[in-house]
Design a protein around this motif. Sequence first.
Motif, PDB file in Angstrom:
ATOM      1  N   THR A 140      37.680  36.196  28.777  1.00  0.00           N
ATOM      2  CA  THR A 140      38.028  36.062  30.177  1.00  0.00           C
ATOM      3  C   THR A 140      38.394  37.299  31.027  1.00  0.00           C
ATOM      4  O   THR A 140      38.612  37.166  32.244  1.00  0.00           O
ATOM      5  N   ALA A 141      39.271  38.281  30.853  1.00  0.00           N
ATOM      6  CA  ALA A 141      38.571  39.259  30.881  1.00  0.00           C
ATOM      7  C   ALA A 141      37.781  39.943  31.850  1.00  0.00           C
ATOM      8  O   ALA A 141      37.573  40.861  32.212  1.00  0.00           O
ATOM      9  N   HIS A 142      36.388  40.118  30.424  1.00  0.00           N
ATOM     10  CA  HIS A 142      35.320  40.260  30.717  1.00  0.00           C
ATOM     11  C   HIS A 142      34.789  40.235  32.534  1.00  0.00           C
ATOM     12  O   HIS A 142      34.284  40.537  33.200  1.00  0.00           O
ATOM     13  N   HIS A 143      35.204  38.770  32.811  1.00  0.00           N
ATOM     14  CA  HIS A 143      34.447  37.948  34.249  1.00  0.00           C
ATOM     15  C   HIS A 143      34.838  38.373  34.727  1.00  0.00           C
ATOM     16  O   HIS A 143      34.846  38.203  36.101  1.00  0.00           O
ATOM     17  N   ARG A 144      36.404  38.446  34.550  1.00  0.00           N
ATOM     18  CA  ARG A 144      37.703  38.731  35.255  1.00  0.00           C
ATOM     19  C   ARG A 144      37.263  40.537  35.975  1.00  0.00           C
ATOM     20  O   ARG A 144      36.883  41.095  37.464  1.00  0.00           O
ATOM     21  N   THR A 145      36.575  41.472  35.263  1.00  0.00           N
ATOM     22  CA  THR A 145      36.078  42.378  35.918  1.00  0.00           C
ATOM     23  C   THR A 145      34.787  43.010  36.522  1.00  0.00           C
ATOM     24  O   THR A 145      34.986  43.312  37.310  1.00  0.00           O
ATOM     25  N   GLN A 146      33.983  41.975  36.199  1.00  0.00           N
ATOM     26  CA  GLN A 146      32.917  41.896  37.015  1.00  0.00           C
ATOM     27  C   GLN A 146      33.409  41.156  38.549  1.00  0.00           C
ATOM     28  O   GLN A 146      33.427  42.199  39.050  1.00  0.00           O
ATOM     29  N   LEU A 147      34.522  40.670  38.186  1.00  0.00           N
ATOM     30  CA  LEU A 147      34.855  39.896  39.910  1.00  0.00           C
ATOM     31  C   LEU A 147      35.614  41.436  40.031  1.00  0.00           C
ATOM     32  O   LEU A 147      35.991  41.166  41.942  1.00  0.00           O
ATOM     33  N   SER A 148      36.123  41.913  39.999  1.00  0.00           N
ATOM     34  CA  SER A 148      37.152  43.266  40.359  1.00  0.00           C
ATOM     35  C   SER A 148      36.333  44.162  40.740  1.00  0.00           C
ATOM     36  O   SER A 148      35.950  44.533  41.865  1.00  0.00           O
ATOM     37  N   VAL A 149      34.701  44.032  40.449  1.00  0.00           N
ATOM     38  CA  VAL A 149      33.859  44.997  40.800  1.00  0.00           C
ATOM     39  C   VAL A 149      33.116  44.908  41.936  1.00  0.00           C
ATOM     40  O   VAL A 149      32.805  45.288  43.236  1.00  0.00           O
ATOM     41  N   LEU A 181      34.509  42.531  44.377  1.00  0.00           N
ATOM     42  CA  LEU A 181      35.771  43.143  44.883  1.00  0.00           C
ATOM     43  C   LEU A 181      35.931  44.409  45.834  1.00  0.00           C
ATOM     44  O   LEU A 181      35.885  44.702  46.956  1.00  0.00           O
ATOM     45  N   ARG A 182      35.367  45.296  44.730  1.00  0.00           N
ATOM     46  CA  ARG A 182      34.634  47.180  44.945  1.00  0.00           C
ATOM     47  C   ARG A 182      33.766  46.721  46.428  1.00  0.00           C
ATOM     48  O   ARG A 182      33.901  47.757  46.934  1.00  0.00           O
ATOM     49  N   PHE A 183      32.983  46.655  46.020  1.00  0.00           N
ATOM     50  CA  PHE A 183      31.767  45.777  46.751  1.00  0.00           C
ATOM     51  C   PHE A 183      31.890  45.458  48.137  1.00  0.00           C
ATOM     52  O   PHE A 183      31.301  46.009  48.802  1.00  0.00           O
ATOM     53  N   GLY A 227      34.892  45.791  49.576  1.00  0.00           N
ATOM     54  CA  GLY A 227      35.495  46.764  50.056  1.00  0.00           C
ATOM     55  C   GLY A 227      37.048  46.064  50.408  1.00  0.00           C
ATOM     56  O   GLY A 227      37.849  46.134  51.713  1.00  0.00           O
ATOM     57  N   ARG A 228      37.577  45.587  49.320  1.00  0.00           N
ATOM     58  CA  ARG A 228      38.184  44.521  48.955  1.00  0.00           C
ATOM     59  C   ARG A 228      38.924  45.022  48.604  1.00  0.00           C
ATOM     60  O   ARG A 228      39.105  45.939  47.750  1.00  0.00           O
ATOM     61  N   SER A 229      40.737  45.021  48.749  1.00  0.00           N
ATOM     62  CA  SER A 229      41.699  45.778  47.573  1.00  0.00           C
ATOM     63  C   SER A 229      41.698  44.837  46.444  1.00  0.00           C
ATOM     64  O   SER A 229      41.015  44.048  45.777  1.00  0.00           O
ATOM     65  N   VAL A 230      41.927  46.021  44.692  1.00  0.00           N
ATOM     66  CA  VAL A 230      41.533  45.219  42.898  1.00  0.00           C
ATOM     67  C   VAL A 230      43.295  45.170  43.020  1.00  0.00           C
ATOM     68  O   VAL A 230      43.962  46.283  42.919  1.00  0.00           O
ATOM     69  N   PRO A 231      43.811  44.061  43.102  1.00  0.00           N
ATOM     70  CA  PRO A 231      45.306  43.643  42.235  1.00  0.00           C
ATOM     71  C   PRO A 231      45.087  44.650  41.185  1.00  0.00           C
ATOM     72  O   PRO A 231      44.230  44.715  39.664  1.00  0.00           O
TER      73      PRO A 231
END
Length: 192
Positions: A147-156, A158-160, A162-166
């Motif tokens: 789960t942490a792996h895929h959450r990190t994917q989606l955090s990246v 968000l960066r692409f 231009g959104r905020s990463v919580p």
Amino acid sequence: MPMQYEYTAIPEAQVPRAANPVFQHLLDTYASETSKVISVWRQFKADDIAFKPAERSSSVLDIMKHQLLSERRFFAEFMGLPGEPEAAALLPQELTPAAFCRRNEELCRPRLERMAGRDEAWWLEVVPFFDVQRQRIWVFWRRVLHTAHHRTQLSVFLRFLGRSVPSNYGPTADVTWTGADPTRSVDAAQRK
């Protein structure tokens, strides 16, 4: 000052108590990790659902679907946790980030209740996991890491976009607070 999350899907006070207190950390962690996933998913807009940063990458939708489907498989097939819904009933009718957030929380809450009553023998029993045998507690932690792996994917992602990463485990470039002390130097790392 302790870290304050912008959003918590399952507050600590709503996490059931484990029959054996030594396993309370499993319930607390699963609830917390679910809240962290949802906090990331909430940053996506409906128009982002097809976004993927490269042709060979999964899309936001692919990863959200995978989270719900693979989590059910871990709990039902590998851990043998009774009461899991049929796979065909997992995905939300509306394929939007908001609907996936709601569905993730809806699936997590009853799992917490079902895990809370499990005893030490159940958690330590060896079960099939793909082509190997592992203790259920090991399978559970593998799920958390997945789960942490895929959450990190989606955090990246968000960066692409231009959104905020919580904030999930500490400050981000977008979220910080008084008293935050990220370890970014040798001096900070050597503190005792």
